[in-house]
Design a protein around this motif. Sequence first.
Motif, PDB file in Angstrom:
ATOM      1  N   ILE A  91      16.224   2.935  -5.859  1.00 33.65           N
ATOM      2  CA  ILE A  91      16.974   1.746  -5.453  1.00 33.65           C
ATOM      3  C   ILE A  91      16.013   0.656  -4.998  1.00 33.65           C
ATOM      4  O   ILE A  91      16.153  -0.515  -5.364  1.00 33.65           O
ATOM      5  N   LEU A  92      15.000   1.054  -4.249  1.00 30.15           N
ATOM      6  CA  LEU A  92      14.047   0.057  -3.747  1.00 30.15           C
ATOM      7  C   LEU A  92      13.238  -0.551  -4.888  1.00 30.15           C
ATOM      8  O   LEU A  92      12.877  -1.730  -4.838  1.00 30.15           O
ATOM      9  N   HIS A  93      12.952   0.248  -5.917  1.00 30.44           N
ATOM     10  CA  HIS A  93      12.273  -0.304  -7.097  1.00 30.44           C
ATOM     11  C   HIS A  93      13.075  -1.457  -7.677  1.00 30.44           C
ATOM     12  O   HIS A  93      12.543  -2.530  -7.952  1.00 30.44           O
ATOM     13  N   ARG A  94      14.366  -1.202  -7.825  1.00 29.67           N
ATOM     14  CA  ARG A  94      15.222  -2.217  -8.438  1.00 29.67           C
ATOM     15  C   ARG A  94      15.243  -3.459  -7.547  1.00 29.67           C
ATOM     16  O   ARG A  94      15.124  -4.586  -8.017  1.00 29.67           O
ATOM     17  N   ASP A  95      15.375  -3.227  -6.227  1.00 26.76           N
ATOM     18  CA  ASP A  95      15.444  -4.363  -5.310  1.00 26.76           C
ATOM     19  C   ASP A  95      14.145  -5.157  -5.292  1.00 26.76           C
ATOM     20  O   ASP A  95      14.150  -6.387  -5.259  1.00 26.76           O
ATOM     21  N   LEU A  96      13.038  -4.427  -5.327  1.00 25.27           N
ATOM     22  CA  LEU A  96      11.743  -5.111  -5.283  1.00 25.27           C
ATOM     23  C   LEU A  96      11.550  -5.956  -6.539  1.00 25.27           C
ATOM     24  O   LEU A  96      11.081  -7.093  -6.476  1.00 25.27           O
ATOM     25  N   GLU A  97      11.949  -5.385  -7.680  1.00 29.98           N
ATOM     26  CA  GLU A  97      11.819  -6.130  -8.928  1.00 29.98           C
ATOM     27  C   GLU A  97      12.642  -7.412  -8.869  1.00 29.98           C
ATOM     28  O   GLU A  97      12.183  -8.488  -9.260  1.00 29.98           O
ATOM     29  N   GLU A  98      13.844  -7.277  -8.306  1.00 29.76           N
ATOM     30  CA  GLU A  98      14.727  -8.432  -8.178  1.00 29.76           C
ATOM     31  C   GLU A  98      14.092  -9.507  -7.294  1.00 29.76           C
ATOM     32  O   GLU A  98      14.060 -10.691  -7.649  1.00 29.76           O
ATOM     33  N   ASP A 119       0.842  -1.193   0.000  1.00 26.01           N
ATOM     34  CA  ASP A 119       0.000   0.000   0.000  1.00 26.01           C
ATOM     35  C   ASP A 119       0.885   1.254   0.000  1.00 26.01           C
ATOM     36  O   ASP A 119       1.315   1.703   1.053  1.00 26.01           O
ATOM     37  N   GLU A 120       1.154   1.774  -1.164  1.00 25.68           N
ATOM     38  CA  GLU A 120       2.035   2.934  -1.334  1.00 25.68           C
ATOM     39  C   GLU A 120       3.297   2.812  -0.484  1.00 25.68           C
ATOM     40  O   GLU A 120       3.607   3.698   0.312  1.00 25.68           O
ATOM     41  N   PRO A 121       4.020   1.718  -0.637  1.00 23.11           N
ATOM     42  CA  PRO A 121       5.126   1.468   0.293  1.00 23.11           C
ATOM     43  C   PRO A 121       6.268   2.468   0.179  1.00 23.11           C
ATOM     44  O   PRO A 121       6.990   2.687   1.133  1.00 23.11           O
ATOM     45  N   PHE A 122       6.443   3.063  -1.001  1.00 26.21           N
ATOM     46  CA  PHE A 122       7.623   3.908  -1.176  1.00 26.21           C
ATOM     47  C   PHE A 122       7.280   5.388  -1.242  1.00 26.21           C
ATOM     48  O   PHE A 122       8.137   6.222  -1.513  1.00 26.21           O
ATOM     49  N   SER A 123       6.014   5.741  -1.001  1.00 28.98           N
ATOM     50  CA  SER A 123       5.632   7.122  -1.268  1.00 28.98           C
ATOM     51  C   SER A 123       6.209   8.108  -0.258  1.00 28.98           C
ATOM     52  O   SER A 123       6.272   9.294  -0.514  1.00 28.98           O
ATOM     53  N   ALA A 124       6.642   7.605   0.895  1.00 28.67           N
ATOM     54  CA  ALA A 124       7.207   8.537   1.875  1.00 28.67           C
ATOM     55  C   ALA A 124       8.725   8.649   1.747  1.00 28.67           C
ATOM     56  O   ALA A 124       9.363   9.309   2.538  1.00 28.67           O
ATOM     57  N   LEU A 125       9.282   7.984   0.743  1.00 27.73           N
ATOM     58  CA  LEU A 125      10.747   7.973   0.622  1.00 27.73           C
ATOM     59  C   LEU A 125      11.229   9.022  -0.370  1.00 27.73           C
ATOM     60  O   LEU A 125      10.480   9.474  -1.234  1.00 27.73           O
ATOM     61  N   ASP A 126      12.494   9.390  -0.245  1.00 25.50           N
ATOM     62  CA  ASP A 126      13.038  10.329  -1.221  1.00 25.50           C
ATOM     63  C   ASP A 126      13.304   9.597  -2.542  1.00 25.50           C
ATOM     64  O   ASP A 126      13.392   8.377  -2.596  1.00 25.50           O
ATOM     65  N   GLU A 127      13.440  10.380  -3.597  1.00 25.88           N
ATOM     66  CA  GLU A 127      13.491   9.837  -4.944  1.00 25.88           C
ATOM     67  C   GLU A 127      14.612   8.792  -5.140  1.00 25.88           C
ATOM     68  O   GLU A 127      14.373   7.718  -5.683  1.00 25.88           O
ATOM     69  N   GLN A 128      15.805   9.112  -4.674  1.00 27.70           N
ATOM     70  CA  GLN A 128      16.933   8.183  -4.887  1.00 27.70           C
ATOM     71  C   GLN A 128      16.671   6.848  -4.215  1.00 27.70           C
ATOM     72  O   GLN A 128      16.829   5.787  -4.818  1.00 27.70           O
ATOM     73  N   THR A 129      16.265   6.918  -2.934  1.00 30.14           N
ATOM     74  CA  THR A 129      15.994   5.699  -2.183  1.00 30.14           C
ATOM     75  C   THR A 129      14.913   4.885  -2.891  1.00 30.14           C
ATOM     76  O   THR A 129      14.989   3.662  -2.979  1.00 30.14           O
ATOM     77  N   ARG A 130      13.917   5.597  -3.404  1.00 32.96           N
ATOM     78  CA  ARG A 130      12.814   4.923  -4.063  1.00 32.96           C
ATOM     79  C   ARG A 130      13.305   4.152  -5.295  1.00 32.96           C
ATOM     80  O   ARG A 130      12.940   3.007  -5.507  1.00 32.96           O
TER      81      ARG A 130
END
Lengths: 283, 201
Positions: free
Chosen positions: A175-182, A162-173
């Motif tokens: 990186i987390l996108h890449r990790d989540l995809e992996e 549920d909007e897990p990354f919306s409170a994060l800054d752009e760079q962190t987000r």
Amino acid sequence: MQHPIIEIQHVNKSFIQRGGSDFTALQNVSLSIQKGEFVSLLGPSGCGKSTLLNLVAGLEKADAGSVTVGGKTVTGPGPDRVVVFQEHALFPWLTVLDNVAFGLKQKGVGKAERESIAREQIKAVHLTKFADRYPHELSGGMKQRAAIARALAMDPEILLMDEPFSALDEQTRLILHRDLEEIWMQTGKTILFVTHNIREAVTLSDRVVVMSTRPGEIKKEFMIQATRPRDKADSNLYHMENQIMQSLADELEKVVKEEMGDEYSLQEKRLSDPAADHVGSGI
Amino acid sequence: MLEATLQSLKRLLIAFAIAITVGTTLGFLFARSRFLDDTLGFLVIALQTIPSIAWLPFAIIWFGLTDTSVIFITTLGATWTMAVAARTGIKNIPPIYLKAAQTMGTGMGWRMFSQVMIPAAFPHLITGLRTAWAFAWRALVAGELIAKGVGLGQILQDGRNLGDTSLMLCIVIIIAVLGTVSDHFCFKRMEDKILVRYGLK
């Protein structure tokens, strides 16, 4: 075709507002999701996308229609579909390790075993060094990683985000996108991902479900056909992003009108374009 | 005197244990049930305003001039404060913790209570514990002044009968020291540790 793992049929849901009037959050929503699919729910705020996710999670009940997961009707929350919330929701009184192991403890897994599973998941989200820290000692991104590890430790069929990354800054987000995809590619979990970020939806998902607001309905679905792992520079993704943007334009208009009043309009703004006012002034 | 101190502490601890258990349970019920909160919750607030020594005449009729009477009023002195603190603590738990716990399979029963609600409400509970402890001390000494049996309050009473002011002062100092030491080394420490751990300090 395979039987869908999540099946939502003709679901209605309304809430009672403070004034006592009904607010229709979802109207006649039907959606089915295949096993292993990564689906995003996208829409402006108030379109009921989080409500839909809560229905699947079993945290809320539909007024009409049915939600089935793996062939069984959802009656309450269950460990087969774990939610990752916008705010990490880690327990501040437990270390990262204990937080990740919490769900396994509820399942009755022995201490040694649950710690080894938890350590494995913590490693998968690159937090090994921080396993014995308390949540408040971590940064926003690390907390969200820990929350993902906690969800994965339960080894659920379905991951609800549920909007897990919306409170994060752009760079962190990013990186987390890449990790989540992996993680998704490795584990093959079914992921239902709620977001209001078009870019995020397009880069991550196989399918983006665009929702309209007031009442919340499914407006359109977009299949994202691009190679995995996703390449940020893929022109296909840009193309999809624009298409989704267009389909969302009407919805944004509705939201804006609701908030600012009828005289405000996104589309008619062009009429007061300064360039148009000065036609002929150069003659 | 040591015997008296130990006896008093024993009564205090028994009463305190009962008060915490009952108080927390009540607080939990009030936090979970709107109906109970509106009915019994109001009563508890009313009860909290009654000095517990006011119950001593009742206790004497019910239990006689015994240990039970003293323990009874000491318990009453601490329970209500504890109940109110527990209620506030549990009501203030961010709902997201409960949601997260539910999706991980705690259910809404005992496991939720012991593993999520209690630790989540701990910062509030500790404040409740400290106040309850102080209230219990007051009630205990007041009760012992009147009831029979070995205890600090009883020695205080003996001091009065003998006209021995130094003895009385000595007891008062013992009470103060015991109260402070226990608060400082037990509750304050626990509170500090927990606040640091929860990232509140």
